[in-house]
Enzyme design. Structure first.
Site, short mmCIF file in Angstrom:
data_model
loop_
_atom_site.label_atom_id
_atom_site.label_comp_id
_atom_site.label_asym_id
_atom_site.label_seq_id
_atom_site.Cartn_x
_atom_site.Cartn_y
_atom_site.Cartn_z
N LYS A 94 0.80 -1.23 0.00
CA LYS A 94 0.00 0.00 0.00
C LYS A 94 0.83 1.28 0.00
O LYS A 94 0.41 2.30 -0.52
CB LYS A 94 -0.95 0.01 1.20
CG LYS A 94 -2.12 -0.94 1.04
CD LYS A 94 -3.18 -0.68 2.08
CE LYS A 94 -4.45 -1.46 1.77
NZ LYS A 94 -4.29 -2.92 2.04
N GLU A 116 -9.99 7.22 3.78
CA GLU A 116 -10.89 6.38 4.56
C GLU A 116 -10.16 5.08 4.79
O GLU A 116 -9.28 4.69 4.03
CB GLU A 116 -12.21 6.15 3.83
CG GLU A 116 -12.24 4.95 2.90
CD GLU A 116 -11.35 5.07 1.68
OE1 GLU A 116 -11.12 6.21 1.21
OE2 GLU A 116 -10.86 4.03 1.22
N SER A 382 1.60 -9.90 -0.93
CA SER A 382 1.27 -8.48 -0.79
C SER A 382 1.61 -7.87 0.56
O SER A 382 1.86 -6.67 0.67
CB SER A 382 -0.23 -8.28 -1.08
OG SER A 382 -1.02 -9.11 -0.25
C1 LIG Z 1 -5.11 -3.92 1.53
C2 LIG Z 1 -4.41 -5.20 1.26
C3 LIG Z 1 -4.80 -6.05 0.20
C4 LIG Z 1 -5.99 -5.80 -0.68
O1 LIG Z 1 -5.95 -4.64 -1.43
P1 LIG Z 1 -5.72 -4.64 -3.01
O2 LIG Z 1 -6.02 -3.26 -3.40
O3 LIG Z 1 -6.65 -5.65 -3.60
O4 LIG Z 1 -4.31 -5.02 -3.23
C5 LIG Z 1 -4.06 -7.20 -0.04
N1 LIG Z 1 -3.00 -7.52 0.75
C6 LIG Z 1 -2.61 -6.76 1.79
C7 LIG Z 1 -1.47 -7.19 2.61
C8 LIG Z 1 -3.30 -5.57 2.08
O5 LIG Z 1 -2.91 -4.82 3.12
#
Ligand SMILES: *Cc1c(COP(=O)(O)O)cnc(C)c1O
Length: 399
Positions: A94, A116, A382
């Site tokens: 993010k 938000e 992610s």
């Molecule tokens: C917020 C988040 C997501 C989901 O958000 P996307 O916009 O779909 O990437 C996925 N993995 C993690 C670790 C997150 O913090």
């Protein structure tokens, strides 16, 4: 598949095929239109690019490694790589987007940032870059989420953000989003709204995808070092709104040799009534300023989603993904809460990496897609699992 010039490029109105656009109140129009007119030019400005790249390197910790997961590869009898977004500052991808957007806001003379947040991950990533650049930061968060996510609320406050509770409706993300939009309408001149995924009115989905595209840009170079080829056989990523998936797919979208797999949260099961599997359950509709696939009742009321992972607990997906789904460029799968938990325990024990529950959804399909020994697969990891430890502790018996 109908012919299209480029998957990554929406038309001038922000449409990816039939999805996208800008469905906003008249009051917001000047704000969003101003951003639309300037964002591409700013993104291409060499001084913007060098500032963005420097912060990605020295602040976020990029490039993140592409790790060959040997024991995981042995288990699935194939070649599996992990793109380590979990090693980014603040623990997930993010931050790539919030760094880009804070620089965009500064270029456009904005002094005040609003956002938000649901579980607080995007709120933290926003508070982080506001502290970095000394901008006022206001984060709207449902009253219920504030109670449930105390550590992230503390992080935001520690970095100087003001967290304002949304007390209407279900007191969760959707209500926080309404409050943020109301604020934006009231402060059109000095305020930039940092949206956390590839959702919202045009140009947000495109802008956020471009900021996150650094993920696949790095993957290409790193794959070449590891395998001698700049492309893998497939890329797998989880999808909440779709920003890490958009970033991981971006530079492979035009190369149809690369299989793209998006994994949504099935919650307690696609047909359980407690799910967030938008492509399986959703219909075309308007949510948060754009037309996309949305989980809704027959009369168009947005359905309350469910997933064990807060980051995937969203009743829509970005318009780019709706288009990839509709025209078959990406394959959409889903994973239940239990599938994700099992995959998280598996990765922890096989590789010594505790993934975020969101990322565990992507990992959980490895056993379901028939991997061949010579194929290379990249899974976008992610985020890291520290934030999910309480959930993991409750489910230790599942391992
Ligand atoms: C917020 C988040 C997501 C989901 O958000 P996307 O916009 O779909 O990437 C996925 N993995 C993690 C670790 C997150 O913090």
């Amino acid at each position: 598949m109908e012919k299209k010039l480029k998957w990554t490029e929406p038309d001038q109105w922000g449409y990816y095929g039939e999805f996208g656009g800008s469905y906003i109140s008249e009051m917001l129009y000047p704000n969003v239109e101003e951003l639309r007119q300037h964002y591409v030019e700013i993104l291409k400005d060499p001084s913007f690019i060098s500032e963005f790249q420097l912060l990605l390197r020295d602040y976020a910790g990029r490039p993140t490694p592409l790790f060959y997961a040997e024991r995981l590869s042995d288990k699935y009898k194939s070649q599996i790589y992990l793109k380590r977004e979990d090693l980014c500052h603040t623990g997930a991808h993010k931050i790539n987007n919030t760094i880009g957007q804070i620089l965009m806001a500064i270029r456009r003379g904005k002094k005040r940032i609003i956002a938000e947040t649901g579980a607080g991950q995007h709120g933290v990533a926003t508070a982080t870059v506001c502290a970095l650049k000394g901008l006022e930061c206001i984060v709207y968060m449902g009253e219920k989420d504030i109670e449930r996510q105390a550590p992230n609320v503390a992080r935001m406050k520690m970095m100087g953000a003001v967290v304002i509770p949304a007390v209407s409706g279900s007191k969760t993300l959707k209500d926080a989003t309404n409050e943020a939009i109301r604020d934006w309408i009231n402060h059109p001149e000095d305020t930039h709204y940092i949206i956390g995924s590839v959702v919202g009115p045009h140009p947000y989905p495109d802008m956020v995808a471009r900021f996150q595209s650094v993920i696949s840009e790095e993957m290409k170079k790193q794959l070449e070092e590891h395998t001698g080829r700049t492309i893998p056989h497939r890329v797998i990523a989880c999808v909440g709104g779709g920003s890490n998936a958009a970033g991981a797919f971006y530079h492979f979208l035009e190369n149809e040799e690369v299989e793209l797999i998006a994994v949504e949260a099935a919650g307690e099961g696609v047909d359980s009534g407690k799910s967030a599997a938008t492509t399986a359950l959703g219909k075309s509709g308007v949510l948060h300023g754009s037309k996309s696939l949305v989980m809704q009742t027959d009369d168009g009321q947005v359905v309350e989603p469910h997933s064990i992972s807060a980051g995937l607990d969203y009743p829509g997906i970005g318009p780019l993904h709706a288009d990839l789904f509709k025209r078959g460029r990406a394959k959409f799968m889903n994973a239940t809460d239990e599938d994700a938990l099992k995959a998280a325990f598996e990765l922890s024990r096989l590789e010594g990496i505790i993934p975020a529950l969101e990322s565990a959804h992507a990992l959980s399909v490895l056993g379901k897609i028939g991997l061949k020994p010579e194929e290379t697969t990249v899974v976008c990891l992610s985020g890291r699992g520290d934030k999910d430890l309480a959930t993991y502790m409750k489910n230790m018996d599942l391992k």
